[in-house]
Motif scaffolding. Sequence first.
Motif, short mmCIF file in Angstrom:
data_model
loop_
_atom_site.label_atom_id
_atom_site.label_comp_id
_atom_site.label_asym_id
_atom_site.label_seq_id
_atom_site.Cartn_x
_atom_site.Cartn_y
_atom_site.Cartn_z
N ALA A 1 -15.78 -7.59 -16.90
CA ALA A 1 -15.55 -6.14 -16.88
C ALA A 1 -15.82 -5.57 -15.49
N ARG A 2 -16.94 -5.98 -14.91
CA ARG A 2 -17.27 -5.49 -13.57
C ARG A 2 -16.26 -5.99 -12.55
N SER A 3 -15.83 -7.23 -12.70
CA SER A 3 -14.87 -7.82 -11.78
C SER A 3 -13.57 -7.03 -11.77
N ARG A 4 -13.09 -6.63 -12.95
CA ARG A 4 -11.84 -5.85 -13.03
C ARG A 4 -11.97 -4.53 -12.29
N GLU A 5 -13.14 -3.89 -12.39
CA GLU A 5 -13.35 -2.62 -11.71
C GLU A 5 -13.40 -2.81 -10.20
N MET A 6 -14.09 -3.86 -9.75
CA MET A 6 -14.21 -4.10 -8.31
C MET A 6 -12.87 -4.49 -7.70
N GLU A 7 -12.06 -5.21 -8.46
CA GLU A 7 -10.76 -5.65 -7.94
C GLU A 7 -9.86 -4.46 -7.58
N LYS A 8 -10.08 -3.32 -8.21
CA LYS A 8 -9.30 -2.13 -7.88
C LYS A 8 -9.55 -1.68 -6.44
N SER A 9 -10.71 -2.05 -5.91
CA SER A 9 -11.07 -1.65 -4.55
C SER A 9 -11.04 -2.83 -3.58
N LEU A 10 -10.52 -3.98 -4.01
CA LEU A 10 -10.42 -5.14 -3.15
C LEU A 10 -9.04 -5.13 -2.49
N ILE A 11 -8.99 -4.84 -1.21
CA ILE A 11 -7.71 -4.67 -0.52
C ILE A 11 -7.59 -5.60 0.68
N ALA A 12 -8.09 -6.82 0.51
CA ALA A 12 -8.01 -7.79 1.60
C ALA A 12 -6.56 -8.10 1.97
N PHE A 13 -5.65 -7.98 0.99
CA PHE A 13 -4.23 -8.23 1.25
C PHE A 13 -3.46 -6.92 1.41
N GLY A 14 -4.17 -5.83 1.62
CA GLY A 14 -3.51 -4.54 1.75
C GLY A 14 -3.20 -3.94 0.39
N ALA A 15 -2.38 -2.89 0.39
CA ALA A 15 -2.01 -2.23 -0.86
C ALA A 15 -0.71 -1.46 -0.66
N GLY A 16 -0.03 -1.18 -1.76
CA GLY A 16 1.21 -0.43 -1.68
C GLY A 16 2.33 -1.24 -1.08
N TYR A 17 3.30 -0.56 -0.47
CA TYR A 17 4.45 -1.26 0.09
C TYR A 17 4.07 -2.16 1.27
N GLY A 18 2.89 -1.92 1.85
CA GLY A 18 2.44 -2.73 2.98
C GLY A 18 1.60 -3.93 2.58
N GLN A 19 1.53 -4.23 1.30
CA GLN A 19 0.72 -5.37 0.85
C GLN A 19 1.28 -6.68 1.42
N CYS A 20 0.39 -7.60 1.76
CA CYS A 20 0.79 -8.88 2.33
C CYS A 20 1.67 -9.65 1.35
#
Length: 492
Positions: A418-437
């Motif tokens: 449960a905690r992992s799913r919440e943290m993954e929302k803020s994990l942006i090592a590969f970027g986010a949106g149209y600029g995602q790796c």
Amino acid sequence: MWMEAHIYAPFLKLATGAFLAFISLTFIRRRWLSSISDIPGPFLGSFSVIWQILHAIKGHTEEETIAEHRKHGDFVRIGYNEVSVGHPDAIAEVLKSQMNKGDWYRIFSLPDSRYVNLMSEVDAKRHIAKTKNVTPGYAFSNVIKAEGYIDGVLRLFEERLDSLCEAHSPVNFDEWFNFLAFDIMGEVTFSKQFGFIDQGRDIGDAIANTRALGIYVAIMGHFWWAHDYLLANPLIGYFNLQPTMHIFDTALAAVDSRSKNDQVRKDMIEEWMNVRKKHPERMEEKEILAAAVANIGAGADTVSATLQALFYNLLRNEEAFMTLRGEVDNAHLADVPTHEETQKLPFLQACIKEALRIHTPVANGLPRVVPKGGVTVLGRHFEEGVILSVNPWVIHRRREVFGADADLFSPARWMDPARSREMEKSLIAFGAGYGQCPGKHLAQMELSKTTAMLIRDYDIKQVDKGKSWRFETHFTAVPYGWPCYVTRRRKQ
């Protein structure tokens, strides 16, 4: 002579006065009359980009940006027209928006501005169009087909490590992880390794040049308009002075050979060439070359940096290291662990996530430009033209998201689903949106297979046990010079 100097003296005084007046007015306008003048931040950032350049040269922009956010809050003015946004909601409101990327990205057109790739395309609509062209090459269904060839590179990697073990020679993982990452990228991109592992050296100083290029990018991205007259000058390429020309020439030769041979593997270049054959109106041949060069440059260095960060931190956390080893040993994996097997190892995946969080490969902010009409972010309105950047390091160190120990390497934080799913929302090592790796699937495969294999097969001890090494983060976050003794643990 005296008379001439006397005659020109008033003009020199006038010119000097005009220049000083211009500088003063620019300082006043930027410092106090800008629409973002009320946002706190470092003094140098209030009227220039000197603060960013200074810390890019020092190699620790991410640390300084984190410190500024902890001092001032969610908004920090880091440039005369740039605001760093440090709240997790900025992922949705800035990175996942349709705002154009900042001009800083233009510098990634390599070898020159004729070759615009996904990294260097700043227009959101054109970026999305280019993404459709290259997606087939990055699709998981295509990446998984290359697993057998990746296995071949990993087997060769272990052969070289075994040779170093037998010779009782220290292993500089900052070099060998680079060799591995570059050879894998060569294999999956155009079915040809660069030969770094085979020769055990930096051929043609390609990797050293890539590191130097990182410093150049971090600084000159602020002066992208001068790039065409410097490294992006076609004359530089003509005389083979470009640091990336080895990669570019290899890609060019691969594309040329495909036009003369139909019996080829479905590697990334082949997938892109098929897209061009089907849709020549939307994809030029130079886009294939641009994608290949960007793929090698961006994909190899970032994977290498993550592997270095992961093992560097595991060697300092015996509990995490032994927990991971126990999980891997009990899994009875194939000689070269398969991607499917590694996805069933929860602590391995936790370690990889933690390495990506604690030491995200890209150290800079990800800038977006406020469009016409302005935007509201975190309840604050920003006028057209203001640059809003989101630094992954700042987001990844938010204590309210990742815990009070957010500054520490602790893979266990990811073991609660449960905690992992919440943290993954803020994990942006590969970027986010149209600029995602787009290379996310390949990177995760490389990280999973390599880590599982090395943890199972070798005992690794730092030559200077427990000694800390300074990580350089001019652009990609890479540690240098942490030699290790490696001994074969699992019999072949």
